[in-house]
Design a protein around this motif. Structure first.
Motif, PDB file in Angstrom:
ATOM      1  N   LEU A   1     -37.224  28.262  -9.584  1.00 30.90           N
ATOM      2  CA  LEU A   1     -37.654  27.536  -8.894  1.00 30.90           C
ATOM      3  C   LEU A   1     -37.027  26.195  -8.148  1.00 30.90           C
ATOM      4  O   LEU A   1     -38.498  25.215  -7.067  1.00 30.90           O
ATOM      5  N   CYS A   2     -36.196  26.126  -8.074  1.00 33.09           N
ATOM      6  CA  CYS A   2     -34.627  25.020  -7.218  1.00 33.09           C
ATOM      7  C   CYS A   2     -35.160  23.834  -7.978  1.00 33.09           C
ATOM      8  O   CYS A   2     -35.362  22.343  -6.192  1.00 33.09           O
ATOM      9  N   LEU A   3     -36.305  23.430  -9.116  1.00 36.34           N
ATOM     10  CA  LEU A   3     -36.402  22.252  -8.770  1.00 36.34           C
ATOM     11  C   LEU A   3     -35.318  21.055  -9.256  1.00 36.34           C
ATOM     12  O   LEU A   3     -35.869  19.812  -8.037  1.00 36.34           O
ATOM     13  N   ASP A   4     -34.352  21.827  -9.347  1.00 39.72           N
ATOM     14  CA  ASP A   4     -33.595  20.327  -9.623  1.00 39.72           C
ATOM     15  C   ASP A   4     -32.443  20.412  -8.335  1.00 39.72           C
ATOM     16  O   ASP A   4     -32.165  18.758  -7.323  1.00 39.72           O
ATOM     17  N   LEU A   5     -32.347  20.820  -7.509  1.00 38.71           N
ATOM     18  CA  LEU A   5     -31.991  20.945  -5.994  1.00 38.71           C
ATOM     19  C   LEU A   5     -32.953  20.494  -4.726  1.00 38.71           C
ATOM     20  O   LEU A   5     -32.522  19.697  -3.554  1.00 38.71           O
ATOM     21  N   ILE A   6     -34.621  20.365  -4.976  1.00 45.97           N
ATOM     22  CA  ILE A   6     -35.297  19.760  -4.001  1.00 45.97           C
ATOM     23  C   ILE A   6     -34.849  18.097  -4.497  1.00 45.97           C
ATOM     24  O   ILE A   6     -35.471  17.890  -3.009  1.00 45.97           O
ATOM     25  N   LYS A   7     -35.408  18.046  -5.873  1.00 42.43           N
ATOM     26  CA  LYS A   7     -35.137  16.629  -5.831  1.00 42.43           C
ATOM     27  C   LYS A   7     -33.922  15.739  -5.423  1.00 42.43           C
ATOM     28  O   LYS A   7     -33.668  14.752  -4.401  1.00 42.43           O
ATOM     29  N   GLN A   8     -32.466  16.516  -5.466  1.00 44.53           N
ATOM     30  CA  GLN A   8     -31.427  16.013  -4.956  1.00 44.53           C
ATOM     31  C   GLN A   8     -30.662  16.638  -3.349  1.00 44.53           C
ATOM     32  O   GLN A   8     -30.975  15.801  -2.781  1.00 44.53           O
ATOM     33  N   VAL A   9     -32.115  16.926  -2.688  1.00 45.92           N
ATOM     34  CA  VAL A   9     -32.552  17.292  -1.050  1.00 45.92           C
ATOM     35  C   VAL A   9     -33.109  15.524  -0.787  1.00 45.92           C
ATOM     36  O   VAL A   9     -33.240  15.147  -0.001  1.00 45.92           O
ATOM     37  N   GLY A  10     -34.373  15.991  -1.046  1.00 45.77           N
ATOM     38  CA  GLY A  10     -35.624  15.472  -0.883  1.00 45.77           C
ATOM     39  C   GLY A  10     -35.899  14.797   0.316  1.00 45.77           C
ATOM     40  O   GLY A  10     -35.906  16.393   0.742  1.00 45.77           O
ATOM     41  N   PRO A  11     -36.789  14.277  -0.034  1.00 45.51           N
ATOM     42  CA  PRO A  11     -37.459  14.121   1.501  1.00 45.51           C
ATOM     43  C   PRO A  11     -36.613  14.252   3.065  1.00 45.51           C
ATOM     44  O   PRO A  11     -36.065  12.835   2.721  1.00 45.51           O
ATOM     45  N   GLY A  12     -37.202  14.981   3.820  1.00 44.24           N
ATOM     46  CA  GLY A  12     -36.499  14.584   4.666  1.00 44.24           C
ATOM     47  C   GLY A  12     -34.792  15.366   5.153  1.00 44.24           C
ATOM     48  O   GLY A  12     -33.985  15.340   6.392  1.00 44.24           O
ATOM     49  N   GLY A  13     -34.613  16.421   4.415  1.00 44.31           N
ATOM     50  CA  GLY A  13     -33.448  16.318   3.804  1.00 44.31           C
ATOM     51  C   GLY A  13     -33.187  17.624   4.456  1.00 44.31           C
ATOM     52  O   GLY A  13     -34.347  18.588   5.149  1.00 44.31           O
ATOM     53  N   SER A  14     -31.841  18.545   4.466  1.00 52.51           N
ATOM     54  CA  SER A  14     -31.748  20.169   4.700  1.00 52.51           C
ATOM     55  C   SER A  14     -31.067  20.775   3.515  1.00 52.51           C
ATOM     56  O   SER A  14     -30.087  20.186   2.909  1.00 52.51           O
ATOM     57  N   TYR A  15     -30.945  22.074   4.222  1.00 53.57           N
ATOM     58  CA  TYR A  15     -30.932  23.227   2.692  1.00 53.57           C
ATOM     59  C   TYR A  15     -30.193  24.100   4.071  1.00 53.57           C
ATOM     60  O   TYR A  15     -28.642  24.907   3.187  1.00 53.57           O
ATOM     61  N   MET A  16     -29.420  23.516   4.661  1.00 51.51           N
ATOM     62  CA  MET A  16     -28.456  24.662   5.561  1.00 51.51           C
ATOM     63  C   MET A  16     -27.318  24.549   5.407  1.00 51.51           C
ATOM     64  O   MET A  16     -26.763  25.717   4.563  1.00 51.51           O
ATOM     65  N   GLU A  17     -26.274  23.784   4.961  1.00 50.99           N
ATOM     66  CA  GLU A  17     -25.022  23.813   4.674  1.00 50.99           C
ATOM     67  C   GLU A  17     -24.691  23.742   3.106  1.00 50.99           C
ATOM     68  O   GLU A  17     -23.293  23.179   2.679  1.00 50.99           O
ATOM     69  N   LEU A  18     -25.672  23.716   1.773  1.00 52.59           N
ATOM     70  CA  LEU A  18     -25.607  23.799   0.169  1.00 52.59           C
ATOM     71  C   LEU A  18     -25.186  25.046   0.313  1.00 52.59           C
ATOM     72  O   LEU A  18     -25.361  26.124   0.705  1.00 52.59           O
ATOM     73  N   GLU A  19     -24.371  25.118  -0.639  1.00 48.40           N
ATOM     74  CA  GLU A  19     -23.482  26.440  -1.006  1.00 48.40           C
ATOM     75  C   GLU A  19     -24.818  27.357  -1.545  1.00 48.40           C
ATOM     76  O   GLU A  19     -24.102  28.665  -1.873  1.00 48.40           O
ATOM     77  N   HIS A  20     -25.975  27.218  -2.296  1.00 49.57           N
ATOM     78  CA  HIS A  20     -27.165  27.195  -2.416  1.00 49.57           C
ATOM     79  C   HIS A  20     -27.334  28.624  -1.263  1.00 49.57           C
ATOM     80  O   HIS A  20     -27.848  29.483  -2.152  1.00 49.57           O
ATOM     81  N   THR A  21     -27.796  27.846  -0.738  1.00 50.01           N
ATOM     82  CA  THR A  21     -28.242  28.437  -0.006  1.00 50.01           C
ATOM     83  C   THR A  21     -27.354  30.059   1.164  1.00 50.01           C
ATOM     84  O   THR A  21     -27.947  30.814   1.642  1.00 50.01           O
ATOM     85  N   LEU A  22     -25.657  28.952   1.060  1.00 57.24           N
ATOM     86  CA  LEU A  22     -24.486  30.312   1.496  1.00 57.24           C
ATOM     87  C   LEU A  22     -24.602  31.313   0.369  1.00 57.24           C
ATOM     88  O   LEU A  22     -24.211  32.837   0.486  1.00 57.24           O
ATOM     89  N   LEU A  23     -25.212  31.145  -1.164  1.00 55.31           N
ATOM     90  CA  LEU A  23     -25.122  32.098  -1.688  1.00 55.31           C
ATOM     91  C   LEU A  23     -26.059  32.462  -1.714  1.00 55.31           C
ATOM     92  O   LEU A  23     -25.911  34.197  -2.261  1.00 55.31           O
ATOM     93  N   ASN A  24     -27.618  33.020  -1.778  1.00 54.48           N
ATOM     94  CA  ASN A  24     -28.776  33.445  -1.648  1.00 54.48           C
ATOM     95  C   ASN A  24     -29.349  34.312  -0.154  1.00 54.48           C
ATOM     96  O   ASN A  24     -30.416  34.766  -0.123  1.00 54.48           O
ATOM     97  N   MET A  25     -28.129  33.652   0.789  1.00 57.43           N
ATOM     98  CA  MET A  25     -28.566  33.930   1.770  1.00 57.43           C
ATOM     99  C   MET A  25     -28.888  35.182   1.935  1.00 57.43           C
ATOM    100  O   MET A  25     -30.191  36.088   3.162  1.00 57.43           O
TER     101      MET A  25
ATOM    102  N   ILE B   1     -40.875  38.436  -6.104  1.00 60.95           N
ATOM    103  CA  ILE B   1     -41.030  37.508  -6.038  1.00 60.95           C
ATOM    104  C   ILE B   1     -40.885  36.640  -7.847  1.00 60.95           C
ATOM    105  O   ILE B   1     -41.279  37.392  -8.471  1.00 60.95           O
ATOM    106  N   GLU B   2     -38.773  36.867  -8.217  1.00 62.37           N
ATOM    107  CA  GLU B   2     -38.903  37.320  -9.576  1.00 62.37           C
ATOM    108  C   GLU B   2     -38.926  35.823  -9.481  1.00 62.37           C
ATOM    109  O   GLU B   2     -38.464  34.926  -9.992  1.00 62.37           O
ATOM    110  N   PHE B   3     -39.901  35.031 -11.162  1.00 63.35           N
ATOM    111  CA  PHE B   3     -39.381  34.698 -11.830  1.00 63.35           C
ATOM    112  C   PHE B   3     -38.358  33.889 -12.749  1.00 63.35           C
ATOM    113  O   PHE B   3     -38.659  34.591 -13.857  1.00 63.35           O
ATOM    114  N   SER B   4     -38.248  32.725 -12.324  1.00 66.05           N
ATOM    115  CA  SER B   4     -37.187  31.780 -13.176  1.00 66.05           C
ATOM    116  C   SER B   4     -37.290  30.457 -13.036  1.00 66.05           C
ATOM    117  O   SER B   4     -37.014  30.079 -12.113  1.00 66.05           O
TER     118      SER B   4
END
Length: 482
Positions: free
Chosen positions: A386-410, A379-382
């Motif tokens: 940490l994806c802290l901004d992304l976690i804040k953006q999606v928030g509780p109950g959200g979904s990461y499936m359709e995010l560009e971040h998911t597509l780029l990193n899958m 696990i590369e630490f940087s």
């Protein structure tokens, strides 16, 4: 990366000291006259009558100063060059099996040069493999061309580094001639020696043979790539003790390493082993046993002490088919070796204690190799990861499936296997309930039904065939699996 350790620093030094005591006081039988002369010239005690050589510890310690920390495998195509330890884990096929599992009939038979060509082409296209160690012998080899009938189809169909051995100096010189023809000249070949030589010159316990030792001496003198593997077998050729076998094998490595450094100080080496424990219920050879992994881990610790690359034949199986035993023996031992810090893994494609190559096994091992490489990354630490901004953006109950971040990193975050089944049971049953072996064989068929990207040009091939009359065809000819 932190590595798994068995020993304290003091214990490692004790193993080293015990190995020096073995070499100085017990010695080893050296059947090669040139090797005895080299040892004698540098202060070793040599009895030419018996062949016994005793190596003083100061000679070994002086040679240790010139141990090289890296080893490079050169390829026909520079894109595929790999260096130990930086490119670890470097994954290599198992080698020199006499037989092959016929992909059409499923029956075991003698392997041919055409089989080698097909295997080379498959390994060229499987991304988990870094080096093609010629997987089988060639039963159709013409008289006087035993090694040519292996190296020619291998090099003709694979752009990655090719590794194997030769049974005598005549064959070695033929193979080096082949390398010069492919490179365009002897000088060009010496600049990029894409044939990688490997031998087992030390026969446990504490014996050095004639022909393999001769080849190691010659290649070392010529500045061409060569390394040896140490192969003690507890209960038969070494003590029935993991530590005793490790110590004996370590002494044998130091004996060979000392010879190489006496010839050419700074010559690259690999601390390579296939240390095993015999199944004393029958005396059966057991390279798939977990003790092989444990011993590899111990030898890897010693290699770090000497600051040389390490590895060897690890991830082998005693199983005769791609069954659960085959999977857990390969998986357990390679994972153990990786966590201990091994660099080189001769693990691919062989069944039945190195006796038979199987195309489906090679494809499955490719998937294991990709998993090992992913495991090594960890696990590369940087801050970004940490994806802290992304976690804040999606928030509780959200979904990461359709995010560009998911597509780029899958594809970089996860290994996406082709053989492992992740479908629902209904889908699997609808497809005919294929097992891993069947899926892997279909993948091999798909790869080998495509265009061969590695083959020689017609001009080069004609030049080689003119130089070696009667040479096997060396072409990859795939008949499919139906």
């Amino acid at each position: 990366m932190q590595f798994t350790r068995f020993f304290t620093q003091a214990e490692v030094e004790k193993i080293h000291d015990a190995s020096l005591e073995i070499l100085e006081n017990v010695g080893l039988l050296v059947h090669n006259e040139k090797a005895r002369a080299i040892y004698a010239k540098h202060g070793c005690k040599v009895d030419n009558g018996s062949g016994l050589v005793k190596i003083p510890r100061n000679v070994v310690e002086e040679c240790r100063k010139s141990f090289a920390p890296t080893y490079r495998f050169t390829a026909r195509d520079p894109e595929y060059d790999v260096t130990l330890p930086g490119d670890r884990p470097v994954v290599v096929t198992g080698s020199s099996a006499p037989n092959i599992i016929d992909p059409k009939t499923g029956k075991e038979r003698r392997a041919t040069s055409t089989d080698i060509a097909n295997i080379a082409r498959l390994i060229n296209e499987l991304p988990g493999f870094d080096v093609f160690s010629i997987s089988t012998l060639a039963d159709d080899a013409p008289k006087g061309q035993f090694s040519l009938s292996r190296f020619y189809p291998a090099l003709k169909n694979c752009l990655k580094p090719v590794r194997s051995n030769t049974p005598n100096m005549h064959d070695l010189h033929q193979v080096l001639e082949l390398g010069a023809l492919i490179a365009g000249s002897e000088a060009a070949y010496r600049e990029r020696p894409f044939i990688n030589h490997h031998y087992c010159p030390v026969v446990s316990p504490l014996t050095m043979d004639v022909e393999s030792t001769e080849a190691v001496i010659y290649l070392t003198e010529q500045g061409l790539p060569v390394y040896g593997t140490i192969v003690p077998n507890a209960g038969l050729t070494s003590p029935m003790s993991l530590l005793g076998t490790l110590t004996l094998g370590n002494a044998e490595f130091l004996a060979l390493a000392t010879l190489i450094q006496l010839i050419r100080p700074g010559a690259p080496m690999i601390y390579a082993v296939l240390s095993t424990v015999a199944d004393m219920r029958t005396g059966a050879y057991a390279p798939g046993a977990i003790e092989t992994g444990i011993l590899q881990m111990g030898h890897t610790e010693m290699a770090r002490f000497y600051n040389v690359p390490s590895g060897g034949y690890i991830g082998l199986t005693n199983s005769h088919s791609n069954d659960a035993q085959c999977g857990y023996e390969t998986g357990m031992n390679t994972t153990a070796a990786l966590l201990a810090g091994a660099d080189l893994f001769n693990m691919g494609g062989l069944l039945g204690s190195l006796m038979a190559f199987d195309f489906a096994k090679a494809v499955i091992d490719n998937e294991i190799a990709l998993m090992l490489k992913h495991l090594k990354k960890g696990i590369e630490f940087s801050e970004e990861n940490l994806c802290l901004d992304l976690i804040k953006q999606v928030g509780p109950g959200g979904s990461y499936m359709e995010l560009e971040h998911t597509l780029l990193n899958m594809r970089s975050t996860a290994v996406l296997p082709k053989i492992a089944n992740r479908e629902m049971r209904s889908q699997w049953e609808g497809a005919g309930r294929p097992d891993a072996h069947a899926r892997a064989l279909q993948e091999a068929d798909r790869i080998l039904s495509q265009e061969n990207k590695a083959k020689f040009s017609p001009e080069l091939d004609a030049k080689i065939r003119e130089h070696f009359p009667g040479l096997v065809a060396g072409d990859s000819v795939w008949q499919g699996i139906a």
